[in-house]
Design a protein around this motif. Sequence first.
Motif, PDB file in Angstrom:
ATOM      1  N   VAL A  49     -34.881  29.123 -42.268  1.00  0.00           N
ATOM      2  CA  VAL A  49     -34.443  28.491 -40.816  1.00  0.00           C
ATOM      3  C   VAL A  49     -35.278  27.592 -40.567  1.00  0.00           C
ATOM      4  CG1 VAL A  49     -34.185  29.122 -38.310  1.00  0.00           C
ATOM      5  CG2 VAL A  49     -33.318  30.660 -39.999  1.00  0.00           C
ATOM      6  N   TRP A  50     -36.819  27.793 -40.499  1.00  0.00           N
ATOM      7  CA  TRP A  50     -37.527  26.774 -40.053  1.00  0.00           C
ATOM      8  C   TRP A  50     -37.351  25.413 -40.894  1.00  0.00           C
ATOM      9  CZ3 TRP A  50     -39.590  26.019 -35.764  1.00  0.00           C
ATOM     10  CH2 TRP A  50     -39.796  27.006 -34.821  1.00  0.00           C
ATOM     11  N   ILE A  51     -37.211  25.702 -42.308  1.00  0.00           N
ATOM     12  CA  ILE A  51     -37.033  24.463 -43.334  1.00  0.00           C
ATOM     13  C   ILE A  51     -35.716  24.077 -43.189  1.00  0.00           C
ATOM     14  CG2 ILE A  51     -36.579  24.016 -45.840  1.00  0.00           C
ATOM     15  CD1 ILE A  51     -38.551  26.289 -46.295  1.00  0.00           C
ATOM     16  N   GLY A  52     -34.750  24.659 -42.718  1.00  0.00           N
ATOM     17  CA  GLY A  52     -33.482  23.919 -42.409  1.00  0.00           C
ATOM     18  C   GLY A  52     -33.443  23.209 -41.228  1.00  0.00           C
ATOM     19  N   ILE A  53     -34.302  23.564 -40.179  1.00  0.00           N
ATOM     20  CA  ILE A  53     -34.454  22.753 -38.981  1.00  0.00           C
ATOM     21  C   ILE A  53     -35.245  21.191 -39.435  1.00  0.00           C
ATOM     22  CG2 ILE A  53     -35.528  22.658 -36.445  1.00  0.00           C
ATOM     23  CD1 ILE A  53     -35.359  25.668 -36.560  1.00  0.00           C
ATOM     24  N   VAL A  55     -35.292  19.792 -41.920  1.00  0.00           N
ATOM     25  CA  VAL A  55     -34.435  19.060 -43.050  1.00  0.00           C
ATOM     26  C   VAL A  55     -33.408  18.313 -42.227  1.00  0.00           C
ATOM     27  CG1 VAL A  55     -32.719  19.256 -44.941  1.00  0.00           C
ATOM     28  CG2 VAL A  55     -34.824  20.400 -45.302  1.00  0.00           C
ATOM     29  N   VAL A  56     -32.859  19.105 -41.389  1.00  0.00           N
ATOM     30  CA  VAL A  56     -31.611  18.340 -40.520  1.00  0.00           C
ATOM     31  C   VAL A  56     -32.546  17.245 -39.710  1.00  0.00           C
ATOM     32  CG1 VAL A  56     -30.216  18.768 -38.617  1.00  0.00           C
ATOM     33  CG2 VAL A  56     -30.364  20.535 -40.458  1.00  0.00           C
ATOM     34  N   LEU A  57     -33.599  17.665 -39.137  1.00  0.00           N
ATOM     35  CA  LEU A  57     -34.416  16.631 -38.120  1.00  0.00           C
ATOM     36  C   LEU A  57     -34.653  15.436 -39.021  1.00  0.00           C
ATOM     37  CD1 LEU A  57     -36.384  19.035 -35.755  1.00  0.00           C
ATOM     38  CD2 LEU A  57     -34.458  17.911 -35.151  1.00  0.00           C
ATOM     39  N   ALA A  58     -35.234  15.690 -40.279  1.00  0.00           N
ATOM     40  CA  ALA A  58     -35.598  14.492 -40.996  1.00  0.00           C
ATOM     41  C   ALA A  58     -34.280  13.718 -41.172  1.00  0.00           C
ATOM     42  CB  ALA A  58     -36.496  15.166 -42.209  1.00  0.00           C
ATOM     43  N   GLY A  59     -33.255  14.341 -41.724  1.00  0.00           N
ATOM     44  CA  GLY A  59     -32.068  13.817 -41.953  1.00  0.00           C
ATOM     45  C   GLY A  59     -31.567  13.069 -40.999  1.00  0.00           C
ATOM     46  N   ILE A  60     -31.305  13.540 -39.631  1.00  0.00           N
ATOM     47  CA  ILE A  60     -31.130  12.666 -38.526  1.00  0.00           C
ATOM     48  C   ILE A  60     -32.015  11.269 -38.506  1.00  0.00           C
ATOM     49  CG2 ILE A  60     -31.108  12.724 -36.044  1.00  0.00           C
ATOM     50  CD1 ILE A  60     -30.165  15.731 -36.293  1.00  0.00           C
ATOM     51  N   VAL A  61     -33.109  11.469 -38.470  1.00  0.00           N
ATOM     52  CA  VAL A  61     -34.090  10.434 -38.364  1.00  0.00           C
ATOM     53  C   VAL A  61     -33.728   9.279 -39.527  1.00  0.00           C
ATOM     54  CG1 VAL A  61     -36.591   9.434 -38.451  1.00  0.00           C
ATOM     55  CG2 VAL A  61     -35.709  11.688 -37.031  1.00  0.00           C
ATOM     56  N   ILE A  62     -33.894   9.914 -40.765  1.00  0.00           N
ATOM     57  CA  ILE A  62     -33.827   8.918 -41.894  1.00  0.00           C
ATOM     58  C   ILE A  62     -32.274   8.395 -41.888  1.00  0.00           C
ATOM     59  CG2 ILE A  62     -33.670   8.900 -44.372  1.00  0.00           C
ATOM     60  CD1 ILE A  62     -35.350  11.118 -44.524  1.00  0.00           C
ATOM     61  N   SER A  63     -31.267   8.934 -41.494  1.00  0.00           N
ATOM     62  CA  SER A  63     -30.211   8.362 -41.499  1.00  0.00           C
ATOM     63  C   SER A  63     -29.845   7.410 -40.305  1.00  0.00           C
ATOM     64  CB  SER A  63     -28.842   9.537 -41.421  1.00  0.00           C
ATOM     65  OG  SER A  63     -29.014  10.413 -40.223  1.00  0.00           O
ATOM     66  N   PHE A  64     -30.627   7.862 -39.202  1.00  0.00           N
ATOM     67  CA  PHE A  64     -30.334   6.605 -37.952  1.00  0.00           C
ATOM     68  C   PHE A  64     -31.217   5.670 -38.262  1.00  0.00           C
ATOM     69  CE2 PHE A  64     -32.515   5.029 -34.208  1.00  0.00           C
ATOM     70  CZ  PHE A  64     -31.172   4.991 -33.008  1.00  0.00           C
ATOM     71  N   PHE A  65     -32.395   5.314 -38.927  1.00  0.00           N
ATOM     72  CA  PHE A  65     -33.148   4.262 -39.045  1.00  0.00           C
ATOM     73  C   PHE A  65     -32.351   3.522 -40.427  1.00  0.00           C
ATOM     74  CE2 PHE A  65     -36.530   6.367 -36.749  1.00  0.00           C
ATOM     75  CZ  PHE A  65     -36.798   5.271 -35.836  1.00  0.00           C
ATOM     76  N   ALA A  66     -31.686   4.333 -41.446  1.00  0.00           N
ATOM     77  CA  ALA A  66     -31.098   3.521 -42.415  1.00  0.00           C
ATOM     78  C   ALA A  66     -29.934   2.632 -41.727  1.00  0.00           C
ATOM     79  CB  ALA A  66     -30.835   4.521 -43.593  1.00  0.00           C
ATOM     80  N   SER A  67     -29.175   3.401 -41.203  1.00  0.00           N
ATOM     81  CA  SER A  67     -27.942   2.873 -40.537  1.00  0.00           C
ATOM     82  C   SER A  67     -28.270   1.664 -39.721  1.00  0.00           C
ATOM     83  CB  SER A  67     -27.005   3.670 -39.912  1.00  0.00           C
ATOM     84  OG  SER A  67     -27.951   4.436 -38.714  1.00  0.00           O
ATOM     85  N   THR A  68     -29.286   1.929 -38.836  1.00  0.00           N
ATOM     86  CA  THR A  68     -29.840   0.840 -37.933  1.00  0.00           C
ATOM     87  C   THR A  68     -30.250  -0.478 -38.622  1.00  0.00           C
ATOM     88  OG1 THR A  68     -30.652   2.391 -36.324  1.00  0.00           O
ATOM     89  CG2 THR A  68     -31.675   0.089 -36.397  1.00  0.00           C
ATOM     90  N   ALA A  69     -30.863  -0.370 -40.072  1.00  0.00           N
ATOM     91  CA  ALA A  69     -31.292  -1.341 -40.732  1.00  0.00           C
ATOM     92  C   ALA A  69     -30.230  -2.144 -41.344  1.00  0.00           C
ATOM     93  CB  ALA A  69     -32.166  -0.893 -41.883  1.00  0.00           C
ATOM     94  N   VAL A  70     -29.159  -1.602 -41.574  1.00  0.00           N
ATOM     95  CA  VAL A  70     -27.930  -2.043 -42.144  1.00  0.00           C
ATOM     96  C   VAL A  70     -27.082  -2.928 -40.931  1.00  0.00           C
ATOM     97  CG1 VAL A  70     -25.492  -1.793 -43.165  1.00  0.00           C
ATOM     98  CG2 VAL A  70     -27.498  -0.487 -44.052  1.00  0.00           C
TER      99      VAL A  70
END
Length: 359
Positions: A49-53, A55-70
Amino acid sequence: MRISIRFKWTFFISIIILAAYLIVAYVAYNTVDNVASATVTHDFFIKLVWIGIIVVLAGIVISFFASTAVLRYLKVVNNTIDDLNKKPDSDSRIKVRKSNDELYDLTVNINKMLDRMQAYTNQQKEFVEDVSHELRTPVAVLEGHLSMLQRWGKDDPEVLADSITSSLQELKRMQSLIQEMLDLTRVEQIDSEYLEQETEVEPLFTQVYNDFKMLHPDFAVNFDDDIEPGSKVKIYRNHLEQVLVILLDNAFKYSGDRKEINLAASTNEALLEVVVQDYGVGIAKKDLKQVFNRFYRVDKARSRKRGGNGLGLSIAKRLIEIYQGTITVESVVGSGTVFRIELPIVNSELDKNMANKND
């Protein structure tokens, strides 16, 4: 309600990451549950559960900054286009990123498109300005003669005759100019059906040569015919004839004391090569690069006297380029001018072989 694509992409990528993690966690949990005690399984579940939380938070941050760069780069593209919409003649261009990816290709293609659009806009602007300038003189001449006749000239037969003659000359020049402008407009809008037309070379050149020889009996018109019988070029017959007429007509107009014109045509496996040569006034080196420009005349006074409007060579060049050919000019002042044309030959055997290969 408008939702930014940045948040759409972030949400979509996060859902994919969460779904992938849930599948992996489910398989891992079942595996542990089958081989471990209840306490170990419970502790493992809490960790998942903790690892899932995380992973999801890291995924949100990474995808947000990646889409922002594009999207930041796409915003630059959008701002550049907005600038051009506000000021169409602006030379603003998108800064090209030093990266070998799709965004680099997009930027290069957009900049090329903008360059073509600006060139077309400038060309149309120059065309309108040139037309206005060219028509201003004959209109002013006509107005002057008519005003003079209205005031007093109609009572003087000699003045009346001179004014009518001059007015008719200006009207003919305007008629010629308008016709050439229409020809130039048609050249820019050639129907696609004409682009597939084929013309047999030898009969056309023989006809044009005979026509000009008859029209100018005081000239020595030489025709060097080295055309392979049956040779064809992919160009509409009337367009090729129009180009030849323009070049030969100029050769006769600008010939000097030596009244001699050379027309040469030869074919090989790949090209039709045409040469039109006169021994006239010639063109200065500084003017050679501009002779194909619209309304450009080396000597405006002399050209106007000889009936030139400065559009013929523009029409000829555009026609040749449309049919994938080239036209060049060489000249020496006082010795004459040589125009050279190259057009691709239609290779029937090659075309048949390619067609059979494709079948």
